[in-house]
Design an enzyme around this catalytic site. Structure first.
Site, short mmCIF file in Angstrom:
data_model
loop_
_atom_site.label_atom_id
_atom_site.label_comp_id
_atom_site.label_asym_id
_atom_site.label_seq_id
_atom_site.Cartn_x
_atom_site.Cartn_y
_atom_site.Cartn_z
N GLU A 36 6.39 7.56 6.49
CA GLU A 36 6.27 6.70 7.11
C GLU A 36 6.93 6.44 8.27
OE1 GLU A 36 5.52 2.77 4.85
OE2 GLU A 36 5.07 4.13 3.13
N ARG A 67 8.35 0.68 13.58
CA ARG A 67 7.24 -0.17 13.47
C ARG A 67 7.23 -1.17 14.83
NH1 ARG A 67 6.32 -2.44 7.81
NH2 ARG A 67 5.43 -0.43 7.12
N HIS A 111 3.54 -9.66 9.41
CA HIS A 111 3.54 -8.70 8.02
C HIS A 111 4.82 -9.20 7.22
CE1 HIS A 111 2.78 -5.36 5.59
NE2 HIS A 111 3.92 -4.75 5.90
N GLN A 158 1.02 -1.19 -0.08
CA GLN A 158 0.02 0.09 0.09
C GLN A 158 0.97 1.22 -0.02
OE1 GLN A 158 -2.78 0.20 3.03
NE2 GLN A 158 -4.04 -1.70 2.41
N SER A 203 11.22 -2.72 1.34
CA SER A 203 11.47 -3.93 0.92
C SER A 203 11.22 -3.90 -0.55
CB SER A 203 10.46 -4.87 1.68
OG SER A 203 9.10 -4.24 1.54
N HIS A 238 3.00 -5.73 11.62
CA HIS A 238 2.52 -4.43 11.25
C HIS A 238 1.53 -3.79 12.22
CE1 HIS A 238 1.07 -0.87 8.93
NE2 HIS A 238 1.83 -1.18 8.15
N ARG A 261 12.88 -3.61 9.73
CA ARG A 261 13.05 -3.28 8.47
C ARG A 261 12.30 -1.77 8.54
NH1 ARG A 261 9.00 -3.07 3.83
NH2 ARG A 261 7.52 -4.08 5.50
N GLU A 286 11.77 -10.68 -0.48
CA GLU A 286 11.34 -10.91 1.08
C GLU A 286 12.17 -12.16 1.47
OE1 GLU A 286 7.40 -9.99 2.15
OE2 GLU A 286 7.86 -11.18 3.91
P1 FAD Z 1 5.94 -11.90 -3.34
O1 FAD Z 1 5.41 -10.82 -3.77
O2 FAD Z 1 5.26 -12.40 -2.08
O3 FAD Z 1 5.95 -13.21 -4.43
C1 FAD Z 1 6.01 -14.24 -4.00
C2 FAD Z 1 5.91 -15.16 -5.13
O4 FAD Z 1 6.42 -16.54 -4.99
C3 FAD Z 1 4.49 -15.47 -5.77
O5 FAD Z 1 4.38 -15.38 -7.10
C4 FAD Z 1 4.19 -16.92 -5.08
O6 FAD Z 1 2.90 -17.39 -5.88
C5 FAD Z 1 5.44 -17.59 -5.44
N1 FAD Z 1 5.53 -18.69 -4.48
C6 FAD Z 1 5.65 -18.86 -3.21
N2 FAD Z 1 5.85 -20.21 -2.92
C7 FAD Z 1 6.01 -20.87 -4.00
C8 FAD Z 1 6.18 -22.26 -4.42
N3 FAD Z 1 6.49 -23.29 -3.46
N4 FAD Z 1 6.37 -22.66 -5.70
C9 FAD Z 1 5.97 -21.81 -6.94
N5 FAD Z 1 5.82 -20.34 -6.45
C10 FAD Z 1 5.70 -19.79 -4.95
N6 FAD Z 1 6.72 -3.48 1.16
C11 FAD Z 1 7.09 -1.93 0.71
O7 FAD Z 1 8.47 -1.84 0.48
N7 FAD Z 1 6.15 -1.03 0.89
C12 FAD Z 1 4.84 -1.43 1.06
O8 FAD Z 1 4.06 -0.36 0.85
C13 FAD Z 1 4.48 -2.68 1.30
N8 FAD Z 1 3.15 -2.79 1.82
C14 FAD Z 1 2.71 -4.08 2.05
C15 FAD Z 1 1.55 -4.24 2.38
C16 FAD Z 1 1.12 -5.57 2.61
C17 FAD Z 1 -0.50 -5.85 2.90
C18 FAD Z 1 1.88 -6.64 2.57
C19 FAD Z 1 1.64 -7.96 2.73
C20 FAD Z 1 3.19 -6.44 2.39
C21 FAD Z 1 3.82 -5.11 2.08
N9 FAD Z 1 4.93 -4.89 1.89
C22 FAD Z 1 5.37 -3.58 1.64
C23 FAD Z 1 5.80 -5.74 1.77
C24 FAD Z 1 6.21 -6.32 0.14
O9 FAD Z 1 5.11 -6.02 -0.48
C25 FAD Z 1 6.90 -7.46 -0.02
O10 FAD Z 1 7.90 -7.81 0.96
C26 FAD Z 1 7.27 -7.69 -1.30
O11 FAD Z 1 6.33 -7.50 -2.27
C27 FAD Z 1 7.83 -9.13 -1.62
O12 FAD Z 1 7.84 -9.35 -2.67
P2 FAD Z 1 8.62 -10.73 -3.41
O13 FAD Z 1 8.83 -10.59 -4.62
O14 FAD Z 1 9.84 -11.06 -2.81
O15 FAD Z 1 7.46 -11.90 -2.97
C1 SIN Z 2 2.46 0.14 4.70
O1 SIN Z 2 1.85 0.68 3.76
O2 SIN Z 2 2.06 0.45 5.86
C2 SIN Z 2 3.21 -1.00 4.66
C3 SIN Z 2 4.55 -0.64 4.19
C4 SIN Z 2 5.75 -1.53 4.18
O3 SIN Z 2 5.28 -2.67 4.70
O4 SIN Z 2 6.85 -1.34 4.13
#
Ligand code: FAD
Ligand code: SIN
Length: 526
Positions: free
Chosen positions: A113, A288, A349, A46, A389, A241, A384, A373
């Site tokens: 933030e 946080r 979170h 978000q 992230s 969070h 963090r 992540e």
């Molecule tokens: P993800 O985006 O989680 O993608 C993981 C992928 O792996 C998915 O496609 C899933 O299907 C796949 N996968 C998982 N396990 C397997 C498996 N066994 N086999 C095949 N595929 C698999 N961060 C910020 O910096 N700013 C923000 O504003 C922010 N807001 C957030 C709000 C929310 C509600 C949440 C939950 C998180 C937020 N974060 C924010 C954190 C951030 O969104 C995540 O850390 C980041 O998007 C992770 O990206 P990623 O590509 O590592 O993993």
């Molecule tokens: C949020 O929008 O509060 C989430 C931001 C984050 O997890 O970095």
């Protein structure tokens, strides 16, 4: 079935998608995910993405804020590297079609933030993640060198172990040859052989019963790399969070972005008293870990199930314009955020630790990168900084792409890998064995390994987790693979790592707070 590729990318969030786009002109990419290409933690982000754009902000301030949030455990060189490289990678996102909000002068609107000393969070309304996910998915779908496979669940990383050789965590010659992947439509486990494997499977929020993470976040990548004898670190630092919407029964919990507090919203008890200044002079915008613990403490003192986030003093038009999704969501529950306080509770979170990687995202297993992540890069330390992230994910996707492309020509695909052996297994007779254990794991982690911990709680949790581990391993040995069983097994594995690392840390630091090691300073009240 056996499939071969130059790059096998597991996970289609911001990390996996960006990496795929960076390398697809050089080699063939197979990009798999366990549900659909658009489902990920990324999609739900978000607040936005943190990077230095305009004065009065500068790199030094962003570095300093990140180090302070990390409570002494960040790797300073990595922090400097990520903060310096983030602006160029954000520019790349914009070139790929991602739109961030701008003002009338065409400058980016920067949000604030917790823990940030300046406004530096680029965002798209309050659904930045969806904007990023959709833009990258569109681009990936149009690239002829990327084959994307949905409903493909990665089960295990392939190493020399599958050739009958001894693999040890202390060895530095373990190699990755690809992964065994369960096709969820056919129930078959296929062999994916790759020159380079990139694991971008995200976090593990579903270890806890209240989480902002969608169902996909079950720590699969961590468990796979651990089983393959890669090094995992800093798992005790699970970030809660402070403000998810209190709406019992809703899973995942709907996030109320921290940017709302950056916009002026204030945390209050349900009888309308501000409380954050008791805990930290930065008030509702403290980092946080501090805010989540303060809320946890206030809920314990008052016996209430939530606290309030009050926006009623803010400009209603601007509020609705900046946070349209939060406004609509709350309104659907009869909460008008321009007038009514929002009931909020902390929720699991983000995972600050993970697969130990070097400055290019390379894990301790050869030819295996971990980005996003799932990785432990040294950026976050013990806590963090908000919105760091997404920046970390794009910086490391770029670095891993450059590094793996350089090495690609020296690598050949190993053709001796045996296919998955599934003989003498049957379908589990009762799913309740899996679903009940899943719930129990969540309860153990939530009640004993949550925001505030103690030696006794950790010991109890470990004893209980061990029983569930044994039962699940017995079931796994005799069962045909299913997504549910694999996810349960992975969650238990990740829970064990969190517990063991928490037990080894004999102090309170960042997100690990133990009543047995009270911390000096302005958070000693906890
Ligand atoms: P993800 O985006 O989680 O993608 C993981 C992928 O792996 C998915 O496609 C899933 O299907 C796949 N996968 C998982 N396990 C397997 C498996 N066994 N086999 C095949 N595929 C698999 N961060 C910020 O910096 N700013 C923000 O504003 C922010 N807001 C957030 C709000 C929310 C509600 C949440 C939950 C998180 C937020 N974060 C924010 C954190 C951030 O969104 C995540 O850390 C980041 O998007 C992770 O990206 P990623 O590509 O590592 O993993
Ligand atoms: C949020 O929008 O509060 C989430 C931001 C984050 O997890 O970095």
């Amino acid at each position: 079935m056996i499939k071969e590729t130059d790059f096998l990318v597991i996970g289609s969030g911001i990390a996996g998608l960006s990496f795929a786009l960076k390398v697809a002109d050089v080699g063939k990419v197979i990009l798999i995910n366990k549900t659909t290409i658009d489902e990920s933690n990324t999609k739900y982000a978000q607040g936005g993405i943190a990077a230095v754009t305009y004065e009065p902000d500068n790199l030094k301030k962003h570095i300093e804020d990140t180090l302070i949030a990390g409570d002494g455990l960040c790797d300073k060189e990595i922090v400097e590297m990520v903060v310096s490289e983030a602006p160029a990678q954000i520019k790349q996102l914009i070139e790929w079609g991602v739109k961030f909000d701008q003002n009338e002068k065409g400058e980016y609107n920067l949000g604030k933030e917790g823990g940030h000393s300046e406004n530096r969070v680029l965002h798209h309304k309050d659904n930045t993640g969806e904007e990023i996910q959709n833009s990258l998915v569109n681009r990936v779908k149009n690239h002829k060198n990327i084959e994307e496979l949905e409903n493909h669940f990665a089960v295990d990383i392939i190493t020399q172990h599958h050739l009958g050789k001894l693999v040890k965590r202390s060895h530095n010659n373990t190699e990755c040859y690809g992964a065994y992947v369960l096709d969820l439509k056919t129930d078959r486990v296929n062999t994916f052989l790759s020159k380079m494997t990139i694991i971008a499977t995200g976090g593990t929020g579903n270890l806890y019963d209240t989480t902002t993470n969608p169902k996909i976040a079950t720590g699969d990548g961590i468990a796979m790399v651990y089983r393959a004898k890669g090094i995992i670190e800093n798992m005790e630092f699970i970030q809660f969070h402070p403000t998810s919407l209190y709406n019992p029964g809703e899973k995942p919990s709907f996030l109320i972005t921290e940017a709302l507090r950056g916009f002026g919203a204030i945390l209050k008890t349900t009888d309308g008293k501000k409380f954050m200044n008791k805990y930290d002079k930065r008030g509702s915008l403290a980092p946080r870990d501090i805010v989540a613990r303060a809320i946890d403490q206030e809920m314990k003192i008052t016996g209430n199930d939530y606290v309030h986030l009050d926006c009623s003093h803010l400009d209603a038009v601007k509020l609705k314009n900046h946070f349209p999704n939060i406004y609509e969501k709350c309104l659907s529950l009869n909460i008008d955020i321009t007038k009514d306080p929002i009931p909020v509770v902390p929720a699991a979170h983000y995972m600050c630790g993970g697969v130990k990687v070097d400055e290019n995202g390379a894990s301790t297993i050869n030819k295996l990168y971990a980005i996003g992540e799932i990785s432990s890069t040294g950026l976050h330390g013990a806590n963090r900084l908000a919105s760091n992230s997404l920046s970390e994910a794009i910086v490391y996707a770029n670095r891993a792409a450059e590094d793996s492309v350089k090495r690609l020509n020296q690598i050949t695909i190993n053709k001796d890998i045996p296919e998955w052996d599934s003989h003498e297994t049957t379908y589990p007779e009762e799913m309740i064995m899996i679903t009940q254990n899943y719930k129990e794991v969540q309860q153990i982690m939530s009640n004993y390994v949550g925001i505030v911990r103690s030696n006794l709680r950790l010991e109890r949790a470990l004893r209980r987790l061990e029983i569930i581990y044994k039962e699940t391993e017995e079931l796994y040995e005799k069962s045909i693979l299913s997504q549910q069983l694999c996810e349960l097994r992975n969650l238990i594995n990740v829970g064990y790592l969190i517990l063991k690392m928490a037990q080894n840390l004999h102090e309170s630091r960042g997100l690990h707070y133990s009543i047995d090691y009270p911390k000096k300073g302005n958070i000693s009240e906890f």
